[in-house]
Design a protein around this motif. Structure first.
Motif, PDB file in Angstrom:
ATOM      1  N   LEU A  97      74.291  24.596  10.405  1.00  0.00           N
ATOM      2  CA  LEU A  97      74.926  24.017  11.682  1.00  0.00           C
ATOM      3  C   LEU A  97      76.282  24.309  11.435  1.00  0.00           C
ATOM      4  CD1 LEU A  97      73.976  22.645  14.136  1.00  0.00           C
ATOM      5  CD2 LEU A  97      74.201  20.614  12.916  1.00  0.00           C
ATOM      6  N   LEU A  98      76.929  24.646  12.486  1.00  0.00           N
ATOM      7  CA  LEU A  98      78.564  24.903  12.422  1.00  0.00           C
ATOM      8  C   LEU A  98      79.131  23.869  13.196  1.00  0.00           C
ATOM      9  CD1 LEU A  98      78.924  28.622  13.597  1.00  0.00           C
ATOM     10  CD2 LEU A  98      79.279  27.527  11.035  1.00  0.00           C
ATOM     11  N   SER A  99      78.330  23.093  14.241  1.00  0.00           N
ATOM     12  CA  SER A  99      78.915  22.219  14.918  1.00  0.00           C
ATOM     13  C   SER A  99      77.806  21.174  15.522  1.00  0.00           C
ATOM     14  CB  SER A  99      80.078  22.642  15.851  1.00  0.00           C
ATOM     15  OG  SER A  99      79.116  22.980  17.118  1.00  0.00           O
ATOM     16  N   PRO A 100      78.131  19.870  15.414  1.00  0.00           N
ATOM     17  CA  PRO A 100      77.052  18.976  16.037  1.00  0.00           C
ATOM     18  C   PRO A 100      77.074  19.332  17.618  1.00  0.00           C
ATOM     19  CG  PRO A 100      79.066  17.627  15.644  1.00  0.00           C
ATOM     20  CD  PRO A 100      79.088  19.089  15.110  1.00  0.00           C
ATOM     21  N   ARG A 101      76.130  18.656  18.404  1.00  0.00           N
ATOM     22  CA  ARG A 101      76.072  19.213  19.544  1.00  0.00           C
ATOM     23  C   ARG A 101      77.305  18.561  20.584  1.00  0.00           C
ATOM     24  NH1 ARG A 101      71.681  14.300  21.388  1.00  0.00           N
ATOM     25  NH2 ARG A 101      73.168  12.682  20.479  1.00  0.00           N
ATOM     26  N   ALA A 102      77.583  19.565  21.385  1.00  0.00           N
ATOM     27  CA  ALA A 102      78.626  19.113  22.514  1.00  0.00           C
ATOM     28  C   ALA A 102      78.105  19.064  23.986  1.00  0.00           C
ATOM     29  CB  ALA A 102      79.645  20.096  22.294  1.00  0.00           C
ATOM     30  N   PHE A 103      78.573  18.361  24.668  1.00  0.00           N
ATOM     31  CA  PHE A 103      77.720  17.745  25.580  1.00  0.00           C
ATOM     32  C   PHE A 103      78.708  18.565  27.002  1.00  0.00           C
ATOM     33  CE2 PHE A 103      75.985  14.567  23.578  1.00  0.00           C
ATOM     34  CZ  PHE A 103      74.820  14.376  23.790  1.00  0.00           C
ATOM     35  N   SER A 104      78.002  19.059  28.264  1.00  0.00           N
ATOM     36  CA  SER A 104      78.416  19.541  29.362  1.00  0.00           C
ATOM     37  C   SER A 104      79.408  18.369  30.060  1.00  0.00           C
ATOM     38  CB  SER A 104      77.524  20.073  30.367  1.00  0.00           C
ATOM     39  OG  SER A 104      76.458  18.988  30.755  1.00  0.00           O
ATOM     40  N   SER A 105      80.251  18.809  31.001  1.00  0.00           N
ATOM     41  CA  SER A 105      80.955  17.714  31.446  1.00  0.00           C
ATOM     42  C   SER A 105      80.098  16.685  32.537  1.00  0.00           C
ATOM     43  CB  SER A 105      82.158  18.377  32.613  1.00  0.00           C
ATOM     44  OG  SER A 105      81.470  19.369  33.402  1.00  0.00           O
ATOM     45  N   ASP A 106      79.057  17.219  32.840  1.00  0.00           N
ATOM     46  CA  ASP A 106      78.122  16.444  33.737  1.00  0.00           C
ATOM     47  C   ASP A 106      77.140  15.630  32.514  1.00  0.00           C
ATOM     48  OD1 ASP A 106      76.345  18.409  33.066  1.00  0.00           O
ATOM     49  OD2 ASP A 106      75.979  18.861  35.170  1.00  0.00           O
ATOM     50  N   ARG A 107      77.075  15.888  31.435  1.00  0.00           N
ATOM     51  CA  ARG A 107      76.439  15.382  30.550  1.00  0.00           C
ATOM     52  C   ARG A 107      74.712  15.778  30.707  1.00  0.00           C
ATOM     53  NH1 ARG A 107      78.296  12.893  26.457  1.00  0.00           N
ATOM     54  NH2 ARG A 107      76.594  11.521  25.984  1.00  0.00           N
ATOM     55  N   LEU A 108      74.311  16.807  31.292  1.00  0.00           N
ATOM     56  CA  LEU A 108      73.041  17.108  31.750  1.00  0.00           C
ATOM     57  C   LEU A 108      72.532  18.087  30.629  1.00  0.00           C
ATOM     58  CD1 LEU A 108      72.987  17.610  35.708  1.00  0.00           C
ATOM     59  CD2 LEU A 108      72.003  15.797  34.053  1.00  0.00           C
ATOM     60  N   ALA A 109      73.466  18.722  29.916  1.00  0.00           N
ATOM     61  CA  ALA A 109      73.107  19.868  28.829  1.00  0.00           C
ATOM     62  C   ALA A 109      74.312  19.645  27.593  1.00  0.00           C
ATOM     63  CB  ALA A 109      73.413  21.045  29.414  1.00  0.00           C
TER      64      ALA A 109
END
Length: 121
Positions: free
Chosen positions: A99-111
């Motif tokens: 894993l290079l990075s933990p998850r990041a969220f879209s600006s609308d937090r839907l993805a």
């Protein structure tokens, strides 16, 4: 090879997916493939086509064995993993992927999107 793994709600749009990818890469890291759950691959296909990248579908049975960095109770209950984005990125990157990075969220937090690298990179 760098794989961008995605987790997203059914209501996520193409813009949601693009935003999650941009947040994960910082618009600085080039990815070589996209990955998500096999049941959601159709929803990610437009982004894969737009970016001319291969799309890898990961079976839900492979998620629990992936060592993810984050823990979402909702994701754990629904899919057996703390992060679909991280788990699909790792599963698609191969046995020795990291894993290079933990998850990041879209600006609308839907993805959400996470990056993993295969040892061949």
């Amino acid at each position: 090879m760098i794989v961008a793994g995605f987790g997203f709600r059914h209501s996520a749009s193409l813009a949601s997916l693009e935003s999650a990818l941009e947040q994960a890469t910082g618009a600085m890291i080039a990815v070589d493939a996209l990955a998500t759950l096999d049941g959601k691959a159709g929803q990610l296909a437009p982004l894969a086509r737009k970016l001319a990248l291969p799309l890898m579908a990961v079976g839900v049975e492979r998620l629990a064995e992936q060592p993810v960095a984050t823990r979402s109770p909702a994701s754990m209950a629904a899919h057996g993993t703390g992060s679909v984005a991280e788990a699909t990125a790792l599963a698609a990157s191969g046995l020795k992927g990291r894993l290079l990075s933990p998850r990041a969220f879209s600006s609308d937090r839907l993805a959400s999107c996470a990056l993993a690298e295969s040892p061949a990179s």
